[in-house]
Design a protein around this motif. Sequence first.
Motif, PDB file in Angstrom:
ATOM      1  N   ALA A 164      -3.673 -14.912   3.252  1.00  0.00           N
ATOM      2  CA  ALA A 164      -2.542 -14.096   3.676  1.00  0.00           C
ATOM      3  C   ALA A 164      -1.734 -13.642   2.466  1.00  0.00           C
ATOM      4  O   ALA A 164      -1.506 -14.388   1.532  1.00  0.00           O
ATOM      5  CB  ALA A 164      -1.664 -14.888   4.632  1.00  0.00           C
ATOM      6  N   ALA A 165      -1.343 -12.396   2.518  1.00  0.00           N
ATOM      7  CA  ALA A 165      -0.526 -11.829   1.438  1.00  0.00           C
ATOM      8  C   ALA A 165       0.940 -12.131   1.728  1.00  0.00           C
ATOM      9  O   ALA A 165       1.333 -12.371   2.864  1.00  0.00           O
ATOM     10  CB  ALA A 165      -0.750 -10.330   1.358  1.00  0.00           C
ATOM     11  N   SER A 166       1.757 -12.115   0.691  1.00  0.00           N
ATOM     12  CA  SER A 166       3.195 -12.270   0.919  1.00  0.00           C
ATOM     13  C   SER A 166       3.817 -10.875   0.913  1.00  0.00           C
ATOM     14  O   SER A 166       3.462 -10.032   0.089  1.00  0.00           O
ATOM     15  CB  SER A 166       3.826 -13.156  -0.148  1.00  0.00           C
ATOM     16  N   PHE A 167       4.723 -10.662   1.844  1.00  0.00           N
ATOM     17  CA  PHE A 167       5.338  -9.353   2.007  1.00  0.00           C
ATOM     18  C   PHE A 167       6.841  -9.454   1.855  1.00  0.00           C
ATOM     19  O   PHE A 167       7.450 -10.474   2.154  1.00  0.00           O
ATOM     20  CB  PHE A 167       4.983  -8.765   3.375  1.00  0.00           C
ATOM     21  N   ASP A 168       7.445  -8.362   1.424  1.00  0.00           N
ATOM     22  CA  ASP A 168       8.894  -8.240   1.275  1.00  0.00           C
ATOM     23  C   ASP A 168       9.481  -7.959   2.663  1.00  0.00           C
ATOM     24  O   ASP A 168       9.130  -6.953   3.288  1.00  0.00           O
ATOM     25  CB  ASP A 168       9.183  -7.086   0.309  1.00  0.00           C
ATOM     26  N   ALA A 169      10.345  -8.837   3.125  1.00  0.00           N
ATOM     27  CA  ALA A 169      10.925  -8.714   4.467  1.00  0.00           C
ATOM     28  C   ALA A 169      11.784  -7.466   4.645  1.00  0.00           C
ATOM     29  O   ALA A 169      12.059  -7.054   5.766  1.00  0.00           O
ATOM     30  CB  ALA A 169      11.736  -9.961   4.797  1.00  0.00           C
ATOM     31  N   SER A 170      12.193  -6.840   3.536  1.00  0.00           N
ATOM     32  CA  SER A 170      13.071  -5.672   3.649  1.00  0.00           C
ATOM     33  C   SER A 170      12.311  -4.361   3.854  1.00  0.00           C
ATOM     34  O   SER A 170      12.924  -3.324   4.055  1.00  0.00           O
ATOM     35  CB  SER A 170      13.951  -5.556   2.401  1.00  0.00           C
ATOM     36  N   LYS A 171      10.984  -4.409   3.797  1.00  0.00           N
ATOM     37  CA  LYS A 171      10.176  -3.190   3.956  1.00  0.00           C
ATOM     38  C   LYS A 171       9.131  -3.411   5.039  1.00  0.00           C
ATOM     39  O   LYS A 171       8.616  -4.516   5.182  1.00  0.00           O
ATOM     40  CB  LYS A 171       9.461  -2.857   2.640  1.00  0.00           C
ATOM     41  N   PRO A 172       8.782  -2.356   5.778  1.00  0.00           N
ATOM     42  CA  PRO A 172       7.755  -2.509   6.816  1.00  0.00           C
ATOM     43  C   PRO A 172       6.431  -2.988   6.215  1.00  0.00           C
ATOM     44  O   PRO A 172       5.993  -2.494   5.170  1.00  0.00           O
ATOM     45  CB  PRO A 172       7.611  -1.101   7.398  1.00  0.00           C
ATOM     46  N   ILE A 173       5.808  -3.951   6.897  1.00  0.00           N
ATOM     47  CA  ILE A 173       4.557  -4.516   6.393  1.00  0.00           C
ATOM     48  C   ILE A 173       3.475  -3.449   6.276  1.00  0.00           C
ATOM     49  O   ILE A 173       2.731  -3.425   5.290  1.00  0.00           O
ATOM     50  CB  ILE A 173       4.091  -5.690   7.287  1.00  0.00           C
ATOM     51  N   TYR A 174       3.389  -2.535   7.244  1.00  0.00           N
ATOM     52  CA  TYR A 174       2.324  -1.543   7.190  1.00  0.00           C
ATOM     53  C   TYR A 174       2.438  -0.654   5.944  1.00  0.00           C
ATOM     54  O   TYR A 174       1.436  -0.251   5.365  1.00  0.00           O
ATOM     55  CB  TYR A 174       2.254  -0.722   8.486  1.00  0.00           C
ATOM     56  N   LYS A 175       3.671  -0.385   5.502  1.00  0.00           N
ATOM     57  CA  LYS A 175       3.855   0.427   4.294  1.00  0.00           C
ATOM     58  C   LYS A 175       3.455  -0.371   3.047  1.00  0.00           C
ATOM     59  O   LYS A 175       2.853   0.166   2.124  1.00  0.00           O
ATOM     60  CB  LYS A 175       5.289   0.917   4.181  1.00  0.00           C
ATOM     61  N   GLN A 176       3.791  -1.654   3.029  1.00  0.00           N
ATOM     62  CA  GLN A 176       3.417  -2.505   1.903  1.00  0.00           C
ATOM     63  C   GLN A 176       1.893  -2.667   1.842  1.00  0.00           C
ATOM     64  O   GLN A 176       1.304  -2.657   0.763  1.00  0.00           O
ATOM     65  CB  GLN A 176       4.077  -3.879   2.025  1.00  0.00           C
ATOM     66  N   LEU A 177       1.288  -2.788   3.003  1.00  0.00           N
ATOM     67  CA  LEU A 177      -0.166  -2.903   3.071  1.00  0.00           C
ATOM     68  C   LEU A 177      -0.827  -1.615   2.579  1.00  0.00           C
ATOM     69  O   LEU A 177      -1.778  -1.657   1.798  1.00  0.00           O
ATOM     70  CB  LEU A 177      -0.584  -3.231   4.506  1.00  0.00           C
ATOM     71  N   ALA A 178      -0.289  -0.478   3.004  1.00  0.00           N
ATOM     72  CA  ALA A 178      -0.820   0.811   2.540  1.00  0.00           C
ATOM     73  C   ALA A 178      -0.715   0.903   1.026  1.00  0.00           C
ATOM     74  O   ALA A 178      -1.659   1.335   0.352  1.00  0.00           O
ATOM     75  CB  ALA A 178      -0.077   1.966   3.211  1.00  0.00           C
TER      76      ALA A 178
END
Length: 124
Positions: A2-16
């Motif tokens: 699992a990747a770590s994501f920034d809670a302040s940005k939508p996950i789908y945008k971070q994934l893209a």
Amino acid sequence: MAASFDASKPIYKQLASQMYWRILREEWKPGEKLPSVRDTAVEFGVNPNTVSKTYSEMERDGVVETKRGQGTFVTENKEVLFKLRESLKQEQISQFTKEMKAMGFSAEDILSGVEHYLKGEDHD
């Protein structure tokens, strides 16, 4: 994994964004098929619906193409890939310069630091 994501940005945008970097590094070459939605969801530890949204976003951007019954493929359109590369470059430059200016560095300080770094003078 699992990747770590920034809670302040939508996950789908971070994934893209992560997938765009893979395309620019040519981990996925033009015309190459992307992993399935399910495989990508498992790799990043996200819901398959999030991956579907990511793939749709990437398709709207013209970076990937979905072929019915075959999957999703990296575009072979060199102009689209060039624009993506330039867009990500500008994003990185903007973020870097904003942070440097916030620390009190002038444009000259920033340029000088980058020049020294690129010449190998400030590498760790």
